[in-house]
Design a protein around this motif. Structure first.
Motif, PDB file in Angstrom:
ATOM      1  N   ARG A  59       0.817  -1.211   0.000  1.00  0.00           N
ATOM      2  CA  ARG A  59       0.000   0.000   0.000  1.00  0.00           C
ATOM      3  C   ARG A  59       0.852   1.264   0.000  1.00  0.00           C
ATOM      4  NH1 ARG A  59      -4.417   0.929   4.538  1.00  0.00           N
ATOM      5  NH2 ARG A  59      -5.394  -0.726   3.373  1.00  0.00           N
ATOM      6  N   ASN A  60       1.840   1.311   0.861  1.00  0.00           N
ATOM      7  CA  ASN A  60       2.670   2.514   0.951  1.00  0.00           C
ATOM      8  C   ASN A  60       3.495   2.730  -0.323  1.00  0.00           C
ATOM      9  OD1 ASN A  60       1.749   3.101   3.526  1.00  0.00           O
ATOM     10  ND2 ASN A  60       3.378   1.943   4.510  1.00  0.00           N
ATOM     11  N   THR A  61       4.042   1.648  -0.857  1.00  0.00           N
ATOM     12  CA  THR A  61       4.861   1.767  -2.062  1.00  0.00           C
ATOM     13  C   THR A  61       4.019   2.213  -3.248  1.00  0.00           C
ATOM     14  OG1 THR A  61       6.346   0.052  -1.225  1.00  0.00           O
ATOM     15  CG2 THR A  61       6.455   0.531  -3.588  1.00  0.00           C
ATOM     16  N   VAL A  62       2.871   1.574  -3.432  1.00  0.00           N
ATOM     17  CA  VAL A  62       1.994   1.946  -4.545  1.00  0.00           C
ATOM     18  C   VAL A  62       1.475   3.371  -4.364  1.00  0.00           C
ATOM     19  CG1 VAL A  62      -0.261   1.452  -5.587  1.00  0.00           C
ATOM     20  CG2 VAL A  62       1.354  -0.399  -5.180  1.00  0.00           C
ATOM     21  N   SER A  63       1.094   3.722  -3.161  1.00  0.00           N
ATOM     22  CA  SER A  63       0.581   5.075  -2.913  1.00  0.00           C
ATOM     23  C   SER A  63       1.645   6.128  -3.202  1.00  0.00           C
ATOM     24  CB  SER A  63       0.085   5.202  -1.471  1.00  0.00           C
ATOM     25  OG  SER A  63      -1.010   4.333  -1.258  1.00  0.00           O
ATOM     26  N   ALA A  64       2.858   5.864  -2.778  1.00  0.00           N
ATOM     27  CA  ALA A  64       3.947   6.819  -3.056  1.00  0.00           C
ATOM     28  C   ALA A  64       4.200   6.920  -4.557  1.00  0.00           C
ATOM     29  CB  ALA A  64       5.222   6.383  -2.327  1.00  0.00           C
ATOM     30  N   SER A  65       4.113   5.799  -5.259  1.00  0.00           N
ATOM     31  CA  SER A  65       4.343   5.854  -6.706  1.00  0.00           C
ATOM     32  C   SER A  65       3.227   6.616  -7.414  1.00  0.00           C
ATOM     33  CB  SER A  65       4.498   4.449  -7.294  1.00  0.00           C
ATOM     34  OG  SER A  65       3.265   3.777  -7.378  1.00  0.00           O
ATOM     35  N   PHE A  66       2.002   6.467  -6.962  1.00  0.00           N
ATOM     36  CA  PHE A  66       0.911   7.242  -7.555  1.00  0.00           C
ATOM     37  C   PHE A  66       1.030   8.725  -7.205  1.00  0.00           C
ATOM     38  CE2 PHE A  66      -1.589   3.203  -8.009  1.00  0.00           C
ATOM     39  CZ  PHE A  66      -1.721   3.275  -9.392  1.00  0.00           C
ATOM     40  N   ALA A  67       1.496   9.014  -6.006  1.00  0.00           N
ATOM     41  CA  ALA A  67       1.732  10.427  -5.648  1.00  0.00           C
ATOM     42  C   ALA A  67       2.806  11.023  -6.560  1.00  0.00           C
ATOM     43  CB  ALA A  67       2.141  10.539  -4.180  1.00  0.00           C
ATOM     44  N   GLY A  68       3.829  10.228  -6.864  1.00  0.00           N
ATOM     45  CA  GLY A  68       4.867  10.691  -7.785  1.00  0.00           C
ATOM     46  C   GLY A  68       4.334  10.892  -9.188  1.00  0.00           C
ATOM     47  N   THR A  69       3.499   9.975  -9.646  1.00  0.00           N
ATOM     48  CA  THR A  69       2.899  10.117 -10.971  1.00  0.00           C
ATOM     49  C   THR A  69       2.032  11.373 -11.026  1.00  0.00           C
ATOM     50  OG1 THR A  69       2.949   7.738 -11.385  1.00  0.00           O
ATOM     51  CG2 THR A  69       1.360   9.031 -12.657  1.00  0.00           C
ATOM     52  N   ALA A  70       1.203  11.565 -10.005  1.00  0.00           N
ATOM     53  CA  ALA A  70       0.348  12.761  -9.963  1.00  0.00           C
ATOM     54  C   ALA A  70       1.192  14.027  -9.911  1.00  0.00           C
ATOM     55  CB  ALA A  70      -0.594  12.695  -8.765  1.00  0.00           C
TER      56      ALA A  70
END
Length: 172
Positions: free
Chosen positions: A61-72
């Motif tokens: 969850r944390n890794t995916v969330s951070a990657s989506f925050a980076g994409t955004a």
């Protein structure tokens, strides 16, 4: 997982198919635009390679969330570039977007294998992965349609941001 893959590639391809021409339209040279695009691809190799290590350390969850925050953040930088083209903003976009681009794929594969282990895992994962291709086609098409309707790129980038939100939602 279908939702995650569909909206992830919708978000990514709404940006990727128009990136080079967008950079050129902003005033960057064709070689700079093409180089930026190429570096994004090279950085995605690093993100794919490191996603497993990061997920083991920080959790899916944390890794995916951070990657989506980076994409955004990368998409937000693209929108910012439309107001103030800058080599620095372009470089930050390339780094952030590229380092987050491939991170979700291996994690989704691992989750699918854990949740659906057994004799049907290949069929189930095949269906999940098909959403990846459909999302890429949808994102590419919609970004082009939005560009044609509005005469610019911002609407497509805003659609990409919405898709990022829908992609990360199942993790929360």
């Amino acid at each position: 997982l279908v939702q995650v893959f569909f909206f992830t590639t919708t978000a990514m391809f709404a940006v990727l198919v128009q990136a080079v021409v967008y950079f050129i339209d902003l005033g960057f040279s064709p070689i700079t635009a093409a180089t930026a695009y190429g570096v994004i691809g090279m950085l995605s190799v690093l993100s794919v390679s490191s996603s497993g290590l990061l997920a083991e350390r920080f959790g899916f969850r944390n890794t995916v969330s951070a990657s989506f925050a980076g994409t955004a953040s990368g998409v937000a930088l693209l929108i910012g570039l439309s107001y103030a083209p800058s080599g620095i903003l372009l470089a930050v976009f390339v780094a952030v977007f590229g380092l987050c681009m491939g991170m979700r794929g291996p994690i989704i594969s691992a989750i699918a294998t854990r949740k659906f282990s057994g004799p049907k895992v290949a069929s189930i994962y095949g269906l999940i992965f098909a959403a990846n291709a459909v999302g890429a086609a949808f994102g590419s098409l919609m970004a082009g349609v939005l560009h044609d309707l509005t005469g610019g790129y911002r609407a497509g980038f805003l659609m990409s941001l919405c898709a990022v939100g829908l992609a990360v939602a199942p993790f929360w």
